[in-house]
Design an enzyme around this catalytic site. Structure first.
Site, short mmCIF file in Angstrom:
data_model
loop_
_atom_site.label_atom_id
_atom_site.label_comp_id
_atom_site.label_asym_id
_atom_site.label_seq_id
_atom_site.Cartn_x
_atom_site.Cartn_y
_atom_site.Cartn_z
N HIS A 126 29.72 36.57 43.19
CA HIS A 126 31.14 36.61 43.57
C HIS A 126 31.71 35.21 43.89
O HIS A 126 32.92 35.07 44.03
CB HIS A 126 31.36 37.48 44.80
CG HIS A 126 31.02 38.93 44.59
ND1 HIS A 126 31.57 39.68 43.57
CD2 HIS A 126 30.18 39.78 45.26
CE1 HIS A 126 31.09 40.92 43.62
NE2 HIS A 126 30.25 41.00 44.63
N ASP A 163 24.81 44.55 38.87
CA ASP A 163 25.21 44.86 40.25
C ASP A 163 26.36 45.87 40.22
O ASP A 163 27.14 45.88 39.26
CB ASP A 163 25.67 43.55 40.91
CG ASP A 163 25.91 43.68 42.40
OD1 ASP A 163 25.04 43.27 43.18
OD2 ASP A 163 27.00 44.18 42.78
N HIS A 165 29.03 45.88 41.79
CA HIS A 165 30.32 45.19 41.91
C HIS A 165 30.54 44.27 40.70
O HIS A 165 29.58 43.72 40.16
CB HIS A 165 30.36 44.35 43.19
CG HIS A 165 30.14 45.14 44.44
ND1 HIS A 165 28.91 45.26 45.04
CD2 HIS A 165 31.00 45.88 45.18
CE1 HIS A 165 29.02 46.03 46.12
NE2 HIS A 165 30.27 46.43 46.23
ZN ZN Z 1 27.06 44.23 44.74
#
Ligand code: ZN
Length: 312
Positions: A126, A163, A165
């Site tokens: 991220h 993942d 996300h």
């Molecule tokens: Zn994650």
């Protein structure tokens, strides 16, 4: 039998986020002694220091690197407006996570091993060039890709991010880059909200980003089928010389942050599919980096499953 190396370091125990899901206990669960008990064939290797800061600056703005480096001493206890928490040992842990990835790259490129897994925290996918977010300080996978290109002369790379996300940070770095193919499979809707299927890259990089979204509760069979029929052909079509996995295990059905239904057997199948394509087109060269995964026992058993599939 594939030779698989494993990287872990005590620095991950000094990135203290307190009572947070991305916590020290995750690193404890992945201690090499535990993993060797699950998968005896892995080879635990020391991490070689690489002047990680120099490589971080290939992806991140200097101001961002300096902010992370000095934040704790300046009194910051988090790096964003949300919950990217830091402690005194966080910057060093982040450097070591980068060094682990670079060591893994060296050893895979030299042929000392076929594949490598870095069980390090903080995670990275991220982190944006100009800011930390989502428990991620620096963009480990993106830094690894730039290192492979500059240090080892690798041009074409694929990064597969499973993942739960969206890997928004990695996507951002390679958005206009035709050489690094980035594919993210993630739940939607879910934080950070990006990674819709129309996001395919721009300019020279158009088509080198692929996003696959799954609604909460999507069945594992659907996930595995899309992986086989969409992700694997796309990776093969890109023709990478090296494969990076952003291996988050929060798509597991027991995870506390996601609502997907992957199992340990699912991670084995994903790993086998990527191994087959890597063996076909890039000498089996894979470095896999830990991202999320917040149910501690599911994390431990899923990493063990991933490692066993990489090694056997
Ligand atoms: Zn994650």
């Amino acid at each position: 039998m594939n030779r698989v190396t494993y990287y872990w370091n005590e620095s991950s125990l000094r990135h203290d986020t307190g009572r947070h899901v991305e916590c020290i206990a995750r690193a404890e669960r992945l201690h090499p002694d535990k993993m060797k008990a699950h998968v005896p064939g892995i080879e635990v290797r020391p991490i070689v220091r690489h002047d990680a800061a120099q490589w971080i600056l290939r992806v991140h703005e200097a101001e961002h690197h300096q902010f992370v480096q000095e934040a704790y001493a300046r009194g910051y206890r988090r790096l964003d407006e949300s919950d990217t928490i830091i402690s005194e040992g966080s910057y060093e842990a982040a450097l070591m996570a980068v060094d682990a990835a670079l060591t893994a790259a060296d050893e895979v490129m030299s042929g000392e091993c076929q594949a490598a897994f870095c069980a390090m925290r903080p995670p990275g996918h991220h982190a944006l060039p100009f800011m930390s977010m989502g428990f991620c300080l620096f963009a480990n996978a993106a830094i690894l890709a730039r290192y492979l290109q500059e240090k080892h002369g690798v041009r074409r790379i694929a990064i597969v991010d499973w993942d739960v996300h969206h890997g928004n940070g990695t996507q951002n770095v390679f958005w206009e880059d035709p050489d690094v193919f980035f594919v993210s499979l993630h739940q939607h809707p879910l934080w950070p909200g990006s990674g819709l299927e129309w996001e395919k890259g721009e300019g020279a990089g158009e088509g080198a980003t692929l996003n696959l979204i799954f609604p909460p509760g999507a069945e594992e069979s659907v996930y595995l089928s899309r992986f086989e029929h969409e992700v694997v052909p796309a990776v093969r079509n890109h023709g990478p010389e090296f494969l990076i996995i952003s291996a988050g295990f929060d798509s597991h059905f027991r995870d506390v942050l996601g609502n997907l239904k992957l199992t340990e057997e699912g991670y084995i199948q994903l790993t086998h599919m990527l191994r087959r394509v890597a063996e076909e087109i890039c000498g089996g060269r894979i470095v896999s980096l830990l991202e999320g995964g917040y149910n501690l026992s599911a994390l431990e058993s899923s990493v063990a499953a991933h490692l066993s599939a990489l090694s056997v």
